[in-house]
Design a protein around this motif. Structure first.
Motif, mmCIF file in Angstrom:
data_model
loop_
_atom_site.group_PDB
_atom_site.id
_atom_site.type_symbol
_atom_site.label_atom_id
_atom_site.label_comp_id
_atom_site.label_asym_id
_atom_site.label_seq_id
_atom_site.Cartn_x
_atom_site.Cartn_y
_atom_site.Cartn_z
ATOM 1 N N TRP A 155 10.781 -10.173 -7.666
ATOM 2 C CA TRP A 155 10.810 -8.715 -7.761
ATOM 3 C C TRP A 155 10.021 -8.104 -6.609
ATOM 4 C CZ3 TRP A 155 9.928 -7.386 -13.653
ATOM 5 C CH2 TRP A 155 11.087 -7.743 -14.344
ATOM 6 N N ASN A 156 10.675 -7.251 -5.871
ATOM 7 C CA ASN A 156 10.051 -6.575 -4.741
ATOM 8 C C ASN A 156 10.398 -5.099 -4.844
ATOM 9 O OD1 ASN A 156 9.011 -5.716 -2.315
ATOM 10 N ND2 ASN A 156 10.312 -7.009 -1.034
ATOM 11 N N TYR A 157 9.405 -4.230 -4.892
ATOM 12 C CA TYR A 157 9.637 -2.802 -5.085
ATOM 13 C C TYR A 157 9.526 -2.001 -3.791
ATOM 14 C CZ TYR A 157 9.320 -4.041 -9.981
ATOM 15 O OH TYR A 157 9.545 -4.619 -11.217
ATOM 16 N N ARG A 158 9.496 -2.692 -2.664
ATOM 17 C CA ARG A 158 9.424 -1.987 -1.385
ATOM 18 C C ARG A 158 10.740 -1.262 -1.118
ATOM 19 N NH1 ARG A 158 5.373 -4.407 2.333
ATOM 20 N NH2 ARG A 158 6.472 -3.214 3.918
ATOM 21 N N PRO A 159 10.688 -0.021 -0.662
ATOM 22 C CA PRO A 159 11.929 0.704 -0.378
ATOM 23 C C PRO A 159 12.691 0.151 0.815
ATOM 24 C CG PRO A 159 10.031 1.968 0.347
ATOM 25 C CD PRO A 159 9.493 0.804 -0.428
ATOM 26 N N ASP A 160 12.019 -0.621 1.663
ATOM 27 C CA ASP A 160 12.691 -1.193 2.827
ATOM 28 C C ASP A 160 13.073 -2.659 2.608
ATOM 29 O OD1 ASP A 160 10.072 -1.999 2.759
ATOM 30 O OD2 ASP A 160 9.676 -1.683 4.901
ATOM 31 N N ASP A 161 13.180 -3.066 1.354
ATOM 32 C CA ASP A 161 13.636 -4.418 1.028
ATOM 33 C C ASP A 161 15.089 -4.566 1.483
ATOM 34 O OD1 ASP A 161 14.303 -6.856 -0.065
ATOM 35 O OD2 ASP A 161 13.826 -6.320 -2.133
ATOM 36 N N LEU B 4 4.583 2.091 1.605
ATOM 37 C CA LEU B 4 5.633 2.802 0.882
ATOM 38 C C LEU B 4 6.163 3.960 1.717
ATOM 39 C CD1 LEU B 4 7.302 3.577 -1.633
ATOM 40 C CD2 LEU B 4 5.284 4.794 -2.491
ATOM 41 N N LEU B 5 5.247 4.748 2.298
ATOM 42 C CA LEU B 5 5.647 5.879 3.132
ATOM 43 C C LEU B 5 6.464 5.401 4.326
ATOM 44 C CD1 LEU B 5 2.332 7.952 3.098
ATOM 45 C CD2 LEU B 5 4.472 8.546 1.955
ATOM 46 N N ALA B 6 6.002 4.355 4.983
ATOM 47 C CA ALA B 6 6.708 3.833 6.156
ATOM 48 C C ALA B 6 8.101 3.345 5.775
ATOM 49 C CB ALA B 6 5.905 2.702 6.793
ATOM 50 N N GLY B 7 8.211 2.703 4.623
ATOM 51 C CA GLY B 7 9.509 2.224 4.177
ATOM 52 C C GLY B 7 10.468 3.354 3.870
ATOM 53 N N THR C 108 0.827 -1.204 0.000
ATOM 54 C CA THR C 108 0.000 0.000 0.000
ATOM 55 C C THR C 108 0.859 1.251 0.000
ATOM 56 O OG1 THR C 108 -0.072 0.121 2.414
ATOM 57 C CG2 THR C 108 -1.750 -1.240 1.323
ATOM 58 N N VAL C 109 0.225 2.384 -0.265
ATOM 59 C CA VAL C 109 0.910 3.667 -0.191
ATOM 60 C C VAL C 109 1.436 3.900 1.226
ATOM 61 C CG1 VAL C 109 0.633 6.170 -0.361
ATOM 62 C CG2 VAL C 109 -0.419 4.672 -2.064
#
Length: 205
Positions: A184-190, A18-21, A14-15
């Protein structure tokens, strides 16, 4: 942009996630990150409109899994490789690999000088303060180590790829690193590539 052709997608997020990451990886406050995301990654944002090229490169079409896409040549956009040659290539930019060195140290120093501390990110509101050392450091040709992409250390340079892949070199350690994922993982906190880089750093002492 290293990637693979037979990858699977991780679960969508979710958005709010994304923000939390982004908050976790940059250390910026929630209001700053929210305005940053809204200015760069909403459907009508300049970066998003430029990224899809009028729909020609809309990720929803799955174009990046096609034979035509892999056969084409898009600078900085569709490199397809596995991890070993990527690591070997970057290693040859910072050290000798089987007697071959691709770049002179002075060339590496020039092309990896950070440029994004000299200008503001295009598309971001002029009054939005995003410190260069908390954002995405870019040089003339490469990403530099930064909170979202710490790589091996402050001198590291390279480029992330699709969904969590990354390759980089580190002049001080004289090491090349390559990581390519089939998920493929697009999370910024990957943390997959980051954790592997930490393991390499611990091995170097």
């Amino acid at each position: 942009m290293p990637s693979t052709s037979g990858a699977e997608d991780a679960a969508p997020f979710t958005v709010e996630e994304l923000l939390a990451g982004m908050i976790a990886t940059t250390g910026l406050d929630a209001d700053t990150v929210t305005r940053w995301i809204e200015s760069m990654w909403t459907p009508d944002a300049i970066q998003m409109r430029a990224g899809v090229l009028g729909g020609a490169m809309d990720p929803a079409t799955g174009y990046f899994r096609t034979r035509a896409w892999r056969a084409a040549e898009f600078p900085a956009a569709n490199m397809v490789a596995d991890a070993h040659p990527l690591a070997r290539m970057y290693a040859a930019t910072v050290s000798d690999v089987d007697g071959l060195r691709l770049l002179d140290p002075s060339t590496v120093k020039t092309m990896t000088a950070v440029q994004t501390d000299k200008t503001t990110m295009y598309g971001v509101p002029a009054d939005l303060d995003i410190p260069a050392d908390r954002s995405f450091n870019m040089s003339l040709a490469f990403w530099r180590a930064c909170p979202p992409l710490p790589m091996l250390g402050p001198g590291s340079f390279g480029h992330p790829g699709s969904g969590g892949s990354i390759a980089f070199g580190d002049p001080e350690a004289e090491v090349g690193f390559g990581y390519v994922t089939n998920l493929w993982n697009y999370r910024p906190d990957d943390t997959r590539a980051t954790n592997l880089a930490k393991a390499v750093r611990s091995c170097l002492g």
